[in-house]
Design an enzyme around this catalytic site. Sequence first.
Site: not given
Lengths: 526, 502
Positions: A90, A165, A189
Amino acid sequence: MTETNELIRLSAAKLAEKLAAGEVTSVEVTQAYLARIAEVDGGERGVNAFLHVNAEEALAVAAEVDAIRAAGGAEAEALHVLAGVPIAVKDLIVTIGQPTTAGSKILEGWHSPYDATVVERLRAAKMPILGKTNLDEFAMGSSTEHSAYGPTRNPWDLDRIPGGSGGGSAAAVAAFEAPLALGTDTGGSIRQPGAVTGTVGVKPTYGSVSRYGAIAMASSLDQIGPVTRTVMDSALLHQVIGGHDPRDSTSLPDPLADLVAAAKTGNVDGMRIGIIKELHGEGYQAGVENRFNESLELLKEAGAEIVEVSCPNFQYALGAYYLIMPSEASSNLAKFDGVRYGLRVLPEEGPMTIERVMGATRAAGFGDEVKRRIILGTYALSAGYYDAYYGSAQKVRTLVQRDFDAAFTVADVLISPTAPTTAFRLGEKLDDPLAMYLNDVATIPANLAGVPGLSLPGGLADEDGLPVGIQLLAPAREDARLYRVGAVLESLLEAKWGGPLLAQAPELAAAAAGPVDTLVGSQEAK
Amino acid sequence: MNTEAILSFEEAMEKYDPVLGFEVHVELNTKTKMFSSAPNVFGDEPNTNVNEVDLGMPGVLPVVNKTAVESSIKIGLALNCKIAESCRFARKNYFYPDTPKNFQTSQYDEPIAYDGYLDIELSDGTVFRVEIERAHMEEDAGKLTHMGGATGRIHGADFSLVDYNRAGVPLVEIVTKPIEGAGSRAPELAKAYVAAVREIVKNLGVSDAKMERGNVRCDANVSLRPHGRERFGIRSETKNVNSLRAVEHAVRYEIQRHAAVLDAGNPVVQETRHWHEDTRTTTSGRPKSDADDYRYFPEPDLVPVVASREWVEELRATLPEPPAARRKRLQADWGYSDLEFRDVVNAGVMDEIEETIAAGASASVARKWWMGEIVGRAKNADVDPGQLGVQPATIVELARMVEEGKINNKMATEVLDGVLAGEGTPAEIVEKRGLAVVSDDGPLLEAIDAALAAQPGVADKIRGGKVQAVGAIVGGVMKATRGQADAARVRELILEKLGVTA
């Protein structure tokens, strides 16, 4: 091509076996994934899971692993079980040699001078890093639509959100662009994107994975964790990245129990599994509710005792979360001011003072959702409001922790749907922040209490054919229980489906547009 | 530049009662910074002692320096404070480029040390108790240098340079309770208080304690109230007063300035003030209200600092003798009068005298050399006496040579100059310069005759019993022998010749 297609669909554990047995090389595996990324990620209707593709370095690491294996001997023996298995990271987690944007314009082109602890551990395990995945700006969002570099699309339906997210990591794994990925979970997330993309996501116990190098949104809630296609793969990855780190003061001193062994337990005999009364039913999509009940039945049949628990303070969790998270974020994001690194924007007119340069930089560099949370947090921490907002929210946090404590006296593991709905359409909730926030209602309590949570695919909702996530929660430091129950439920469900849920995902068409490394945010190192 | 009216100090004192308060920042001399592993070193090239944590890079986390916590506990104990069993850090949020994260990690409502006191001895021996509110840990900010302006301040500057070497240096901020009742001794007390804090942290070994380097920095709060009124007046805070003398002067000036403002019927403005050493005045800084909103909240990246009672007691056992007790002991050991001892303390040579005595000199010889010779030379060279590099052994050797009559005192000072000039050991210098007391009486008697002949009146006085007049003749002889004679022997010979007994 067919062979490649099969290779990328293997679990990380299976890939690791094949690599160890010499049936396939890491370079072949890495190339297969890079080819898949090139095929499906770019272009107008591409998944857009990656902000940067790290082909050269990934292949170099893969070749190194292959050479060690070929040479044999002690060094080959000492290779980590996941050595040579590629991974995506990420883009909130800093990496040397690749840009780190946090999904924001304010860090466009920035290269970290240091590696996050988890990245150091990936490198030590010799796992090729495929690239950096898309996210809501600074991890603020539940749809990845708040990325400054365009939304990621859900591989199950390209017009739908992949969750957020960490939509990039979840979509990359779901679209077979990576076997493994790292996410961060502040309010869901990792788990909510896992739920809506039919993948497995784990938020470990707070402090069990070092946060050093994860760009902080809310320090007391953030946790790095695995994003994978199987429960076992998450256990394997969790063990690579977990463990004490002296650079993170909140890092737990003692290691967790063996998670891989837990995933291999193979039974839930005598385990008490608690349904949280407040986290299903009203407000939950019917198809979600159906799949949830189905999982309960399977666990019961497998020998688990199903109990019901009540966590009455969970109803305040969302409200408390939306005070604590923006408060911490408003302070954590203060450092992005154009003075030392990243974007610097000069005011168009008027005096060139430091305040005005900082202001112009932040005005241009941050997106609306980030600004919204900074303003909320600044307000909540302000003198005269602190007690009513931040102070009260901390009290709620304590109450949520007590609810968990009480629940875990009657249940070993708690269970709920991961998200109240399946993936919504891109743009559907963009203008309604509250509706967006509500998608995290079931995941947030775990962050407030620091307890671990795992989301695994529970099937497809009847009404829309989209994946539903089942969330398991355990007491702090008892992450092993999640893997034990998760692996059992996964095998029961897969037996029912006749294979992994992702096998039912639609085939992605090759993207029309060019290579991925022309994507926004993939600038070359300066 | 400064046109503000002031009242005379005496008049201010007649009308008003000063209340003081101090915030003293002490930079700890730990090897690394408060929250990072970068070196804590003064004076290196700008921005070299920094890592990603000090620069506030994305993703970094702080880790508390254990040695800094130990030093803070030691300071707390030396200030007679209670030590918190558990305390947290907080974030003080404000945007300024010297603070890389745009917040300072500090302690807010949970200081590590609180509720202490320090007994301050004033010049006449009066002891004044200053109550300590708290001593808390925090990190220093970077250093800004404003370029292009006339004042060196940010206003009017073309640009500013930032050096983050200092960012993250561990600080302990010591905050007093309001100090009432000092009256006209307020300026003296201010200086003595800061001197005492400096001595304590130096004595503890937790800080280099050099004010000129900013290791110890003082913010002085001053307010006035009419005599007899309980409520405090509005205060000003004079920032970064960085020498002991300046602390005294700044407090004195602010008292005079406040008095003039109040006398004119105006309210004192609550603000920070800048101290100007050249004019010994202050000028207005920024307005400071109690409502400044720093949006403090507990630092979520750090766990609470837990100081177990065992640890605190272990640290207490390692504390050196408190400075006041040590002074008392040394004065008694050395047999100095109060005045003599105070002079030694004020000259800053107490440690040096202690070392010289330890090396074998008598207390009086050590005092004579340090106070009589070395302090003056240091003053001329504009350095601290200790910085001249005089070794205790050198003084012991000089004193022994004088005692043995090899050289006289005048020669000894000449030898000291030689040592300071790097010419060698005292023995080598005596040899090289051909210095030796003339001990053959023959040439002395000739010189005495000549001196007596030159001052017949003096000779008569001595004969008449005024023995003290012999000094003039001794002086003449010493002059004639260019200082090489043993003055005591000369005196004996003169009295002998004149038939007088001393």
